[in-house]
Design an enzyme around this catalytic site. Structure first.
Site, PDB file in Angstrom:
ATOM      1  N   ARG A 108       0.824  -1.231   0.000  1.00 12.47           N
ATOM      2  CA  ARG A 108       0.000   0.000   0.000  1.00 12.47           C
ATOM      3  C   ARG A 108       0.848   1.267   0.000  1.00 12.47           C
ATOM      4  NH1 ARG A 108      -3.128  -3.277   3.332  1.00 12.47           N
ATOM      5  NH2 ARG A 108      -5.092  -3.872   2.351  1.00 12.47           N
ATOM      6  N   LYS A 130       2.605  11.344 -11.766  1.00  9.22           N
ATOM      7  CA  LYS A 130       1.749  10.381 -12.474  1.00  9.22           C
ATOM      8  C   LYS A 130       2.584   9.148 -12.770  1.00  9.22           C
ATOM      9  CE  LYS A 130      -0.744  11.793 -16.149  1.00  9.22           C
ATOM     10  NZ  LYS A 130      -1.341  12.701 -17.146  1.00  9.22           N
ATOM     11  N   GLU A 172       9.210  17.239 -26.128  1.00  2.83           N
ATOM     12  CA  GLU A 172       8.514  17.657 -24.899  1.00  2.83           C
ATOM     13  C   GLU A 172       8.939  19.062 -24.475  1.00  2.83           C
ATOM     14  OE1 GLU A 172       6.034  15.946 -23.962  1.00  2.83           O
ATOM     15  OE2 GLU A 172       6.454  14.009 -24.905  1.00  2.83           O
ATOM     16  N   LYS A 214       6.335  22.504 -16.145  1.00  2.00           N
ATOM     17  CA  LYS A 214       5.557  21.359 -15.636  1.00  2.00           C
ATOM     18  C   LYS A 214       5.303  21.498 -14.133  1.00  2.00           C
ATOM     19  CE  LYS A 214       4.645  16.514 -15.999  1.00  2.00           C
ATOM     20  NZ  LYS A 214       4.947  15.220 -16.599  1.00  2.00           N
ATOM     21  N   GLU A 224      -4.817  16.586 -12.399  1.00  2.00           N
ATOM     22  CA  GLU A 224      -5.343  16.779 -13.755  1.00  2.00           C
ATOM     23  C   GLU A 224      -6.861  16.941 -13.803  1.00  2.00           C
ATOM     24  OE1 GLU A 224      -3.173  14.438 -16.654  1.00  2.00           O
ATOM     25  OE2 GLU A 224      -4.805  14.677 -18.079  1.00  2.00           O
ATOM     26  N   ARG A 228      -3.767  20.903 -15.839  1.00  2.00           N
ATOM     27  CA  ARG A 228      -2.723  19.927 -16.185  1.00  2.00           C
ATOM     28  C   ARG A 228      -2.963  19.301 -17.560  1.00  2.00           C
ATOM     29  NH1 ARG A 228       0.412  15.605 -12.225  1.00  2.00           N
ATOM     30  NH2 ARG A 228       1.722  14.787 -13.856  1.00  2.00           N
ATOM     31  N   ASN A 232      -1.030  17.955 -22.326  1.00  2.00           N
ATOM     32  CA  ASN A 232      -1.325  16.959 -23.370  1.00  2.00           C
ATOM     33  C   ASN A 232      -1.270  17.559 -24.771  1.00  2.00           C
ATOM     34  OD1 ASN A 232      -1.724  14.982 -21.475  1.00  2.00           O
ATOM     35  ND2 ASN A 232      -3.914  15.381 -21.278  1.00  2.00           N
ATOM     36  N   HIS A 235      -0.474  15.483 -27.727  1.00  2.00           N
ATOM     37  CA  HIS A 235      -0.476  14.077 -27.305  1.00  2.00           C
ATOM     38  C   HIS A 235      -1.771  13.338 -27.629  1.00  2.00           C
ATOM     39  CE1 HIS A 235       3.154  15.334 -25.349  1.00  2.00           C
ATOM     40  NE2 HIS A 235       3.386  14.117 -24.896  1.00  2.00           N
ATOM     41  N   HIS A 239      -0.636  10.142 -29.317  1.00  2.00           N
ATOM     42  CA  HIS A 239      -0.768   8.770 -28.803  1.00  2.00           C
ATOM     43  C   HIS A 239      -1.443   7.879 -29.834  1.00  2.00           C
ATOM     44  CE1 HIS A 239      -0.239   9.864 -24.269  1.00  2.00           C
ATOM     45  NE2 HIS A 239       0.901   9.678 -24.889  1.00  2.00           N
ATOM     46  N   HIS A 249       7.668   8.300 -30.231  1.00  2.00           N
ATOM     47  CA  HIS A 249       6.859   9.225 -29.436  1.00  2.00           C
ATOM     48  C   HIS A 249       7.084  10.690 -29.855  1.00  2.00           C
ATOM     49  CE1 HIS A 249       4.615  10.590 -25.952  1.00  2.00           C
ATOM     50  NE2 HIS A 249       5.603  11.405 -25.657  1.00  2.00           N
TER      51      HIS A 249
HETATM   52  N1  NAD Z   1       4.399   9.754 -16.005  1.00  2.00           N
HETATM   53  C1  NAD Z   1       4.400  10.770 -16.822  1.00  2.00           C
HETATM   54  O1  NAD Z   1       3.971  11.868 -16.472  1.00  2.00           O
HETATM   55  C2  NAD Z   1       4.970  10.587 -18.206  1.00  2.00           C
HETATM   56  C3  NAD Z   1       5.152  11.699 -19.036  1.00  2.00           C
HETATM   57  C4  NAD Z   1       5.723  11.492 -20.287  1.00  2.00           C
HETATM   58  C5  NAD Z   1       6.076  10.217 -20.700  1.00  2.00           C
HETATM   59  N2  NAD Z   1       5.857   9.158 -19.874  1.00  2.00           N
HETATM   60  C6  NAD Z   1       6.224   7.803 -20.278  1.00  2.00           C
HETATM   61  O2  NAD Z   1       7.635   7.736 -20.474  1.00  2.00           O
HETATM   62  C7  NAD Z   1       7.905   6.668 -21.359  1.00  2.00           C
HETATM   63  C8  NAD Z   1       8.954   7.108 -22.339  1.00  2.00           C
HETATM   64  O3  NAD Z   1      10.131   7.471 -21.648  1.00  2.00           O
HETATM   65  P1  NAD Z   1      11.548   7.486 -22.367  1.00  2.00           P
HETATM   66  O4  NAD Z   1      11.438   8.225 -23.638  1.00  2.00           O
HETATM   67  O5  NAD Z   1      12.533   7.914 -21.363  1.00  2.00           O
HETATM   68  O6  NAD Z   1      11.719   5.976 -22.819  1.00  2.00           O
HETATM   69  P2  NAD Z   1      12.490   4.718 -22.196  1.00  2.00           P
HETATM   70  O7  NAD Z   1      12.352   4.640 -20.758  1.00  2.00           O
HETATM   71  O8  NAD Z   1      12.056   3.552 -23.026  1.00  2.00           O
HETATM   72  O9  NAD Z   1      14.014   5.018 -22.567  1.00  2.00           O
HETATM   73  C9  NAD Z   1      14.366   5.053 -23.920  1.00  2.00           C
HETATM   74  C10 NAD Z   1      15.551   4.139 -24.219  1.00  2.00           C
HETATM   75  O10 NAD Z   1      16.744   4.779 -23.788  1.00  2.00           O
HETATM   76  C11 NAD Z   1      17.515   3.884 -22.978  1.00  2.00           C
HETATM   77  N3  NAD Z   1      18.245   4.729 -22.040  1.00  2.00           N
HETATM   78  C12 NAD Z   1      17.801   5.321 -20.911  1.00  2.00           C
HETATM   79  N4  NAD Z   1      18.734   6.129 -20.405  1.00  2.00           N
HETATM   80  C13 NAD Z   1      19.817   6.010 -21.206  1.00  2.00           C
HETATM   81  C14 NAD Z   1      21.092   6.618 -21.208  1.00  2.00           C
HETATM   82  N5  NAD Z   1      21.434   7.533 -20.307  1.00  2.00           N
HETATM   83  N6  NAD Z   1      21.962   6.269 -22.207  1.00  2.00           N
HETATM   84  C15 NAD Z   1      21.594   5.378 -23.169  1.00  2.00           C
HETATM   85  N7  NAD Z   1      20.394   4.799 -23.229  1.00  2.00           N
HETATM   86  C16 NAD Z   1      19.514   5.115 -22.257  1.00  2.00           C
HETATM   87  C17 NAD Z   1      16.508   2.963 -22.361  1.00  2.00           C
HETATM   88  O11 NAD Z   1      17.103   1.734 -22.002  1.00  2.00           O
HETATM   89  C18 NAD Z   1      15.499   2.795 -23.501  1.00  2.00           C
HETATM   90  O12 NAD Z   1      15.951   1.802 -24.384  1.00  2.00           O
HETATM   91  C19 NAD Z   1       6.608   6.280 -22.013  1.00  2.00           C
HETATM   92  O13 NAD Z   1       6.172   5.044 -21.501  1.00  2.00           O
HETATM   93  C20 NAD Z   1       5.651   7.394 -21.604  1.00  2.00           C
HETATM   94  O14 NAD Z   1       4.320   6.957 -21.493  1.00  2.00           O
HETATM   95  C21 NAD Z   1       5.318   9.326 -18.638  1.00  2.00           C
END
Ligand code: NAD
Length: 340
Positions: A108, A130, A172, A214, A224, A228, A232, A235, A239, A249
């Protein structure tokens, strides 16, 4: 180093931008901690981690699902993690989303923190509380709102980040500037070459300004209910584009931003010149600016199946100017007319 603060009802969270990852140990103050990372980050950066137990997941959006959550619960249980154990997600947005979700639900709720290692995670995914996972290909359908204890953004992780991943982060940053910071937009438009070359001081300033957008929105609307949603921008369509065409993305969000800006012009909200400037800047960061050929009908269909939609209405974030956004509610019937 700059520290920004999230002050939410769900918790307070300092965001350390430009802090060295070596500070992680002192921020943890000797508490029992388990690191969660992915195999790529572990392979590249494990030498920088403190000597702590590590759980490494695989990579790719497919891993952000309930079976990985279950696997992590079991590993935490095997390690006898208790309510005082801190989970630290060290990785991109996928590691952060999974770690936050697992931490919010295991026993929890256990404390957690993030060390984001992609640009996208440093300026967006790790910030704001989030956390969630995908279900049946639909993004972030299951999730929680909960603030980490702290977020440590060390830009030196970006030295190993592939160019395509870096670009996802730039999408972003462009979004943050377009919705809420006209002067940041001016900076990223003017100094796009140095920014893309990751000039250290400039990139840190840009990151700080994007995170500030942000943080200030989250501080006003943590869960949100209204403002907030502005985050989007690009997005809603993005998406759907990602899901239907499997494009990256950043590219999907870039096209989504242009379509939303076009619609803003057609609705008389945004000056045509500002829309063109947005398109130019998006192109300068190497993104496509048009929908994939023949995509219109499939896209309308995919948006119609958006599971996060409330009833027959869909929220689209439009622009009033570069630096100001508006949340507009549209009827699903009008969806087809959105697309060029
Ligand atoms: N929670 C939120 O508010 C929020 C907001 C935006 C996006 N997201 C989520 O984030 C995700 C995307 O995140 P992302 O773009 O970081 O993708 P990711 O976590 O898949 O990372 C991208 C790639 O880069 C590699 N990587 C990470 N750090 C590295 C480094 N320093 N050097 C070399 N390689 C590295 C990872 O292994 C992966 O293969 C999505 O699932 C999306 O839905 C969440």
């Amino acid at each position: 180093m700059t520290t920004l603060h999230i002050h939410g009802n769900l918790g307070s969270c300092p965001v350390y931008i430009g802090e060295r990852s070596q500070s992680l140990e002192s921020l943890l103050k000797g508490r029992s901690t388990i690191l969660v990372t992915d195999t790529t980050v572990q392979g590249l950066h494990a030498g920088r981690f403190p000597h702590l137990p590590i759980l490494a997941i695989g990579t790719g959006e497919g891993i952000k699902c309930l079976s990985t959550v279950e696997q992590l619960y079991r590993q935490l249980s095997d390690l006898q993690a208790d309510r005082s154990t801190v989970l630290v997600g060290v990785g991109g947005g996928i590691v952060c989303d999974l770690t936050g979700f697992v931490a919010a639900t295991y026993l929890r709720g256990v404390p957690f923190a993030f060390v984001p290692t992609t640009l996208l995670a440093q300026v967006d995914a790790a910030i704001g509380g989030k956390n969630g996972v995908n279900l049946d290909g639909y993004k972030n359908l299951i999730g929680t709102f909960r603030q980490p204890e702290f977020i440590l953004c060390d830009p030196s992780f970006l030295e190993t980040l592939p160019a395509d991943e870096l670009r996802n982060g730039f999408a972003e940053i462009i979004k943050a500037a377009a919705i809420a910071d006209g002067s940041l937009f001016g900076l990223i438009a003017e100094r796009h070459s140095e920014i893309q070359r990751c000039d250290a001081e400039l990139l840190q300033n840009v990151m700080t300004a994007a995170v500030a957008v942000k943080v200030s929105i989250v501080n006003r609307d943590e869960t949100e209910q209204s403002e907030r949603r502005l985050l989007n921008f690009g997005h809603t369509l993005g998406h759907a584009l990602e899901r239907v065409f499997g494009i990256r993305h950043g590219e999907a969000v870039a096209i989504g931003m242009i379509i939303a800006a076009d619609l803003s012009v057609r609705r008389g909200l945004l000056a045509k010149e500002e829309c063109e400037l947005l398109r130019k800047v998006i192109a300068k960061y190497g993104f496509p600016t048009d929908l994939p050929v023949g995509s219109r009908d499939r896209l309308v269909d995919a948006m119609g199946k958006d599971k996060k939609r409330a009833g027959r209405k869909i929220h689209m974030i439009l622009l009033k100017s570069l630096g100001h956004a508006a949340d507009v509610e549209l009827d699903m019937h009008d969806l087809g007319s959105l697309l060029p």
